[in-house]
Design a protein around this motif. Structure first.
Motif, PDB file in Angstrom:
ATOM      1  N   LEU A 114       0.833  -1.204   0.000  1.00  0.00           N
ATOM      2  CA  LEU A 114       0.000   0.000   0.000  1.00  0.00           C
ATOM      3  C   LEU A 114       0.869   1.255   0.000  1.00  0.00           C
ATOM      4  O   LEU A 114       0.596   2.205  -0.742  1.00  0.00           O
ATOM      5  CB  LEU A 114      -0.949  -0.014   1.203  1.00  0.00           C
ATOM      6  N   ALA A 115       1.919   1.252   0.815  1.00  0.00           N
ATOM      7  CA  ALA A 115       2.839   2.403   0.837  1.00  0.00           C
ATOM      8  C   ALA A 115       3.497   2.593  -0.531  1.00  0.00           C
ATOM      9  O   ALA A 115       3.604   3.720  -1.025  1.00  0.00           O
ATOM     10  CB  ALA A 115       3.896   2.219   1.918  1.00  0.00           C
ATOM     11  N   ALA A 116       3.932   1.495  -1.150  1.00  0.00           N
ATOM     12  CA  ALA A 116       4.548   1.581  -2.479  1.00  0.00           C
ATOM     13  C   ALA A 116       3.565   2.176  -3.486  1.00  0.00           C
ATOM     14  O   ALA A 116       3.933   3.028  -4.304  1.00  0.00           O
ATOM     15  CB  ALA A 116       5.008   0.195  -2.934  1.00  0.00           C
ATOM     16  N   ASN A 117       2.309   1.747  -3.411  1.00  0.00           N
ATOM     17  CA  ASN A 117       1.290   2.261  -4.334  1.00  0.00           C
ATOM     18  C   ASN A 117       1.060   3.753  -4.131  1.00  0.00           C
ATOM     19  O   ASN A 117       0.939   4.511  -5.105  1.00  0.00           O
ATOM     20  CB  ASN A 117      -0.019   1.506  -4.160  1.00  0.00           C
ATOM     21  N   PHE A 118       0.979   4.190  -2.891  1.00  0.00           N
ATOM     22  CA  PHE A 118       0.747   5.613  -2.622  1.00  0.00           C
ATOM     23  C   PHE A 118       1.946   6.474  -3.026  1.00  0.00           C
ATOM     24  O   PHE A 118       1.771   7.579  -3.534  1.00  0.00           O
ATOM     25  CB  PHE A 118       0.381   5.848  -1.154  1.00  0.00           C
ATOM     26  N   ILE A 119       3.140   5.975  -2.805  1.00  0.00           N
ATOM     27  CA  ILE A 119       4.324   6.731  -3.230  1.00  0.00           C
ATOM     28  C   ILE A 119       4.365   6.807  -4.748  1.00  0.00           C
ATOM     29  O   ILE A 119       4.637   7.871  -5.326  1.00  0.00           O
ATOM     30  CB  ILE A 119       5.608   6.110  -2.637  1.00  0.00           C
ATOM     31  N   GLY A 120       4.078   5.695  -5.426  1.00  0.00           N
ATOM     32  CA  GLY A 120       4.001   5.710  -6.891  1.00  0.00           C
ATOM     33  C   GLY A 120       2.938   6.663  -7.385  1.00  0.00           C
ATOM     34  O   GLY A 120       3.136   7.398  -8.367  1.00  0.00           O
ATOM     35  N   ILE A 162      -6.972   6.544  -5.231  1.00  0.00           N
ATOM     36  CA  ILE A 162      -6.756   5.995  -3.884  1.00  0.00           C
ATOM     37  C   ILE A 162      -7.413   4.625  -3.782  1.00  0.00           C
ATOM     38  O   ILE A 162      -6.829   3.674  -3.248  1.00  0.00           O
ATOM     39  CB  ILE A 162      -7.274   6.966  -2.805  1.00  0.00           C
ATOM     40  N   VAL A 163      -8.618   4.510  -4.335  1.00  0.00           N
ATOM     41  CA  VAL A 163      -9.299   3.212  -4.366  1.00  0.00           C
ATOM     42  C   VAL A 163      -8.475   2.212  -5.173  1.00  0.00           C
ATOM     43  O   VAL A 163      -8.323   1.049  -4.779  1.00  0.00           O
ATOM     44  CB  VAL A 163     -10.734   3.354  -4.933  1.00  0.00           C
ATOM     45  N   LEU A 164      -7.910   2.665  -6.301  1.00  0.00           N
ATOM     46  CA  LEU A 164      -7.071   1.780  -7.117  1.00  0.00           C
ATOM     47  C   LEU A 164      -5.823   1.331  -6.355  1.00  0.00           C
ATOM     48  O   LEU A 164      -5.368   0.197  -6.526  1.00  0.00           O
ATOM     49  CB  LEU A 164      -6.675   2.463  -8.423  1.00  0.00           C
ATOM     50  N   CYS A 165      -5.270   2.196  -5.515  1.00  0.00           N
ATOM     51  CA  CYS A 165      -4.108   1.817  -4.693  1.00  0.00           C
ATOM     52  C   CYS A 165      -4.467   0.683  -3.735  1.00  0.00           C
ATOM     53  O   CYS A 165      -3.687  -0.265  -3.557  1.00  0.00           O
ATOM     54  CB  CYS A 165      -3.593   3.014  -3.898  1.00  0.00           C
ATOM     55  N   ILE A 166      -5.624   0.771  -3.140  1.00  0.00           N
ATOM     56  CA  ILE A 166      -6.077  -0.259  -2.204  1.00  0.00           C
ATOM     57  C   ILE A 166      -6.327  -1.568  -2.952  1.00  0.00           C
ATOM     58  O   ILE A 166      -5.880  -2.636  -2.520  1.00  0.00           O
ATOM     59  CB  ILE A 166      -7.340   0.222  -1.451  1.00  0.00           C
ATOM     60  N   ILE A 167      -7.016  -1.497  -4.081  1.00  0.00           N
ATOM     61  CA  ILE A 167      -7.270  -2.689  -4.901  1.00  0.00           C
ATOM     62  C   ILE A 167      -5.946  -3.298  -5.360  1.00  0.00           C
ATOM     63  O   ILE A 167      -5.766  -4.520  -5.318  1.00  0.00           O
ATOM     64  CB  ILE A 167      -8.175  -2.340  -6.102  1.00  0.00           C
ATOM     65  N   GLY A 168      -5.019  -2.455  -5.787  1.00  0.00           N
ATOM     66  CA  GLY A 168      -3.715  -2.946  -6.239  1.00  0.00           C
ATOM     67  C   GLY A 168      -2.954  -3.674  -5.148  1.00  0.00           C
ATOM     68  O   GLY A 168      -2.314  -4.696  -5.400  1.00  0.00           O
ATOM     69  N   ALA A 169      -3.018  -3.156  -3.926  1.00  0.00           N
ATOM     70  CA  ALA A 169      -2.325  -3.814  -2.809  1.00  0.00           C
ATOM     71  C   ALA A 169      -2.956  -5.170  -2.505  1.00  0.00           C
ATOM     72  O   ALA A 169      -2.249  -6.150  -2.234  1.00  0.00           O
ATOM     73  CB  ALA A 169      -2.339  -2.918  -1.576  1.00  0.00           C
TER      74      ALA A 169
END
Length: 187
Positions: A114-120, A162-169
């Motif tokens: 999740l952190a990696a997704n948000f930083i990306g 943000i929703v996509l970041c959660i789904i991606g994680a």
């Protein structure tokens, strides 16, 4: 050619295709359309690692600039003058950073993914907003102020991402162990 190299090339090609398909799954919002491109560029970084994830996105960009209509609003070399092209550049940088962070030591947990997704995501928006501002104000001659830029290029688009970041994680948690098992030959 070794088995892993062939597998990596196939996965890269698959992500190029997914990113292109994600460009056409969109919700129109003012200025920058919301697409699923970010989900697939993020997953490319998570699942392939920083280098191969970035390579996948760069191949996608090259195909679009060569004239294939794989971007959300077409393709061709002239697309670099579209204000939203900065987000596409950001996809490559974001996929690399996401992959490097997520694929550090050991199998990543949900918080690291999740952190990696948000930083990306932050990197994508940084590239996108700076490019949008520069192209609009200094090339197109249609100036945009900082508040409208922040409103249209960030606030309206970021909730979906943000929703996509959660789904991606969540997807990463399920898919990374399978890919790691394939790499070492257990599947």
């Amino acid at each position: 050619m070794r088995r892993n190299e062939t597998r990596d090339m196939i996965l890269c090609a698959m992500f190029v295709t997914l990113i292109a398909a994600g460009a056409f799954i969109k919700i129109p919002i003012p200025v920058v359309p919301f697409t699923l491109q970010y989900l697939f560029t993020m997953l490319a970084g998570l699942l392939l690692g920083g280098k191969l994830g970035c390579v996948s996105v760069c191949v996608y960009i090259l195909l679009g600039l060569a004239g294939l209509p794989v971007f959300a609003q077409g393709g061709g070399i002239g697309y670099i003058f579209q204000p939203s092209f900065g987000y596409i550049i950001g996809f490559a940088a974001g996929a690399y950073v996401t992959g490097v962070i997520a694929n550090g030591k050991g199998v990543p947990g949900y918080p690291r993914l999740l952190a990696a997704n948000f930083i990306g995501l932050g990197i994508v928006y940084l590239f996108g907003m700076v490019y949008y501002y520069l192209i609009s104000n200094f090339y197109l001659g249609t100036p945009i102020g900082l508040w409208p830029l922040f409103l249209y290029c960030f606030l309206l688009a970021v909730p979906g991402d943000i929703v996509l970041c959660i789904i991606g994680a969540v997807l990463g948690m399920r898919m990374i162990p399978v890919l790691l098992a394939q790499r070492i030959g257990k599947v």
